[in-house]
Scaffold this motif. Sequence first.
Motif, PDB file in Angstrom:
ATOM      1  N   ASP A   2     -34.015  46.053 -12.338  1.00  0.00           N
ATOM      2  CA  ASP A   2     -34.396  46.137 -10.919  1.00  0.00           C
ATOM      3  C   ASP A   2     -33.782  47.386 -10.292  1.00  0.00           C
ATOM      4  OD1 ASP A   2     -35.796  43.818 -11.124  1.00  0.00           O
ATOM      5  OD2 ASP A   2     -34.261  42.559 -10.206  1.00  0.00           O
ATOM      6  N   TYR A   4     -32.874  49.708  -6.848  1.00  0.00           N
ATOM      7  CA  TYR A   4     -32.593  49.718  -5.406  1.00  0.00           C
ATOM      8  C   TYR A   4     -32.216  51.143  -5.010  1.00  0.00           C
ATOM      9  CZ  TYR A   4     -32.414  44.688  -5.993  1.00  0.00           C
ATOM     10  OH  TYR A   4     -32.737  43.391  -6.290  1.00  0.00           O
ATOM     11  N   TYR A  33     -29.200  51.708  -8.776  1.00  0.00           N
ATOM     12  CA  TYR A  33     -29.129  51.999  -7.334  1.00  0.00           C
ATOM     13  C   TYR A  33     -28.953  53.507  -7.174  1.00  0.00           C
ATOM     14  CZ  TYR A  33     -27.814  51.453  -2.403  1.00  0.00           C
ATOM     15  OH  TYR A  33     -27.770  51.513  -1.024  1.00  0.00           O
ATOM     16  N   ARG A  56     -37.112  47.414  -5.544  1.00  0.00           N
ATOM     17  CA  ARG A  56     -36.913  46.022  -5.079  1.00  0.00           C
ATOM     18  C   ARG A  56     -36.378  45.971  -3.648  1.00  0.00           C
ATOM     19  NH1 ARG A  56     -39.693  42.837  -7.617  1.00  0.00           N
ATOM     20  NH2 ARG A  56     -38.413  41.160  -6.759  1.00  0.00           N
ATOM     21  N   GLY A  57     -35.607  46.976  -3.287  1.00  0.00           N
ATOM     22  CA  GLY A  57     -35.017  46.965  -1.943  1.00  0.00           C
ATOM     23  C   GLY A  57     -34.312  48.273  -1.675  1.00  0.00           C
ATOM     24  N   THR A  87     -31.602  47.449   6.004  1.00  0.00           N
ATOM     25  CA  THR A  87     -31.843  46.810   4.700  1.00  0.00           C
ATOM     26  C   THR A  87     -33.323  46.488   4.557  1.00  0.00           C
ATOM     27  OG1 THR A  87     -29.656  45.780   4.830  1.00  0.00           O
ATOM     28  CG2 THR A  87     -31.173  44.872   3.201  1.00  0.00           C
ATOM     29  N   VAL A  89     -36.316  44.775   2.115  1.00  0.00           N
ATOM     30  CA  VAL A  89     -36.573  43.868   0.995  1.00  0.00           C
ATOM     31  C   VAL A  89     -38.061  43.957   0.687  1.00  0.00           C
ATOM     32  CG1 VAL A  89     -36.394  41.507   0.133  1.00  0.00           C
ATOM     33  CG2 VAL A  89     -34.747  42.333   1.839  1.00  0.00           C
ATOM     34  N   SER A 248     -26.133  43.173   2.285  1.00  0.00           N
ATOM     35  CA  SER A 248     -27.421  43.610   1.713  1.00  0.00           C
ATOM     36  C   SER A 248     -27.552  43.107   0.272  1.00  0.00           C
ATOM     37  CB  SER A 248     -27.527  45.142   1.712  1.00  0.00           C
ATOM     38  OG  SER A 248     -27.471  45.652   3.012  1.00  0.00           O
ATOM     39  N   TRP A 252     -30.428  40.645  -1.452  1.00  0.00           N
ATOM     40  CA  TRP A 252     -31.252  41.045  -2.611  1.00  0.00           C
ATOM     41  C   TRP A 252     -31.017  40.167  -3.839  1.00  0.00           C
ATOM     42  CZ3 TRP A 252     -29.142  46.626  -1.887  1.00  0.00           C
ATOM     43  CH2 TRP A 252     -29.855  47.283  -0.871  1.00  0.00           C
ATOM     44  N   ARG A 253     -29.734  39.843  -4.096  1.00  0.00           N
ATOM     45  CA  ARG A 253     -29.379  39.254  -5.393  1.00  0.00           C
ATOM     46  C   ARG A 253     -28.935  37.798  -5.300  1.00  0.00           C
ATOM     47  NH1 ARG A 253     -31.732  42.396  -8.853  1.00  0.00           N
ATOM     48  NH2 ARG A 253     -30.460  41.426 -10.486  1.00  0.00           N
TER      49      ARG A 253
END
Length: 296
Positions: A2, A4, A33, A56-57, A87, A89, A248, A252-253
Amino acid sequence: MDRYAVIGQPISHSKSPSIHALFAQQTGQDLGYEAIEVAPASLAAELQRLHGEGLRGSNVTLPHKQAVAKLCESVSDRAQLAGAVNTLVRTDSGWTGDNTDGEGFVTDLARLGITLTGRRVLVLGAGGATRGILAPILEARPAQLVVSNRNPWKPEELAELFKPVGVVTPRTHLALKGDRYDVVINATSAGHTGGLPLLPGRLIADGGDCYDLSYGDASVPFRQWARSQGASHIEDGLGMLVEQAASSFAIWRGVRPETAPVLKELRRLMRGHGECEAVGTHQPVRRSHVELPPQD
Ligand SMILES: NC(=O)c1ccc[n+]([C@@H]2O[C@H](COP(=O)([O-])OP(=O)(O)OC[C@H]3O[C@@H](n4cnc5c(N)ncnc54)[C@H](OP(=O)(O)O)[C@@H]3O)[C@@H](O)[C@H]2O)c1
């Protein structure tokens, strides 16, 4: 894996990739990230492109928080009230926006033992960050909340916007002359260019607390001003940065990381890079023999 990101301009200095890498390591999550530089003119197209790539975000930083709020297909109540999003999503068809700045701010104040209830609070600056922290400040029931800004219409707009939550008194910086505050919060970005708003003297009451949303070298001008004005407690915004990031990450997680070890590690890394230490009541230390990275 994923993916970010944090989007902003400038962005190369951002600490968010380091923070989220530490969160991922701590919670055993496999994710990527990255920091992505996005110019205001290409914001809408970039959000579309990143969605198309499967991001994903994302975190959103200066100067995009307000513009992004208008580009989301939906926003949380707190982001709606703030008119600012930090943030994003992913949804199937676009982005939903939230704002964790206020939560990060109050969590950090609680960690530091700075109270707002029943105290006279001054917020300097009326940009995206101020929009995020005003509701939680009002919810703490201060005796008075004043927002001052260089451009006078912005605090007036905020006073109107936050009426349903409480009373915000709008001022220009110079109109603060003769006032005294128990808590002074710097939410301007002036420190990034080595500056500070032009302020009248003796604003801080005896035993007053000062909190700067900026951190690292950008927090030096406010810190020096606060010391010169006799503030008894001066803090920077690195703790808020870590707390809003943890919120955040939890969105997300589904798991909230421990923030204390991450904050400690971040301060260690910053010292290693020669960035100013502006924590507690100690003087900031500039290690001038090391080349300083740019700040946000
Ligand atoms: N620690 C954290 O987690 C965290 C989170 C969010 C933001 N921040 C920091 O908070 C600060 C503000 O961010 P933001 O998103 O609110 O930025 P923003 O939306 O761009 O607003 C900037 C604010 O600073 C004022 N300002 C800028 N330069 C100035 C100067 N030379 N003299 C006087 N006022 C000046 C602006 O006044 P005008 O309206 O008059 O231009 C405006 O009120 C930044 O330093 C940012 O890094 C930290």
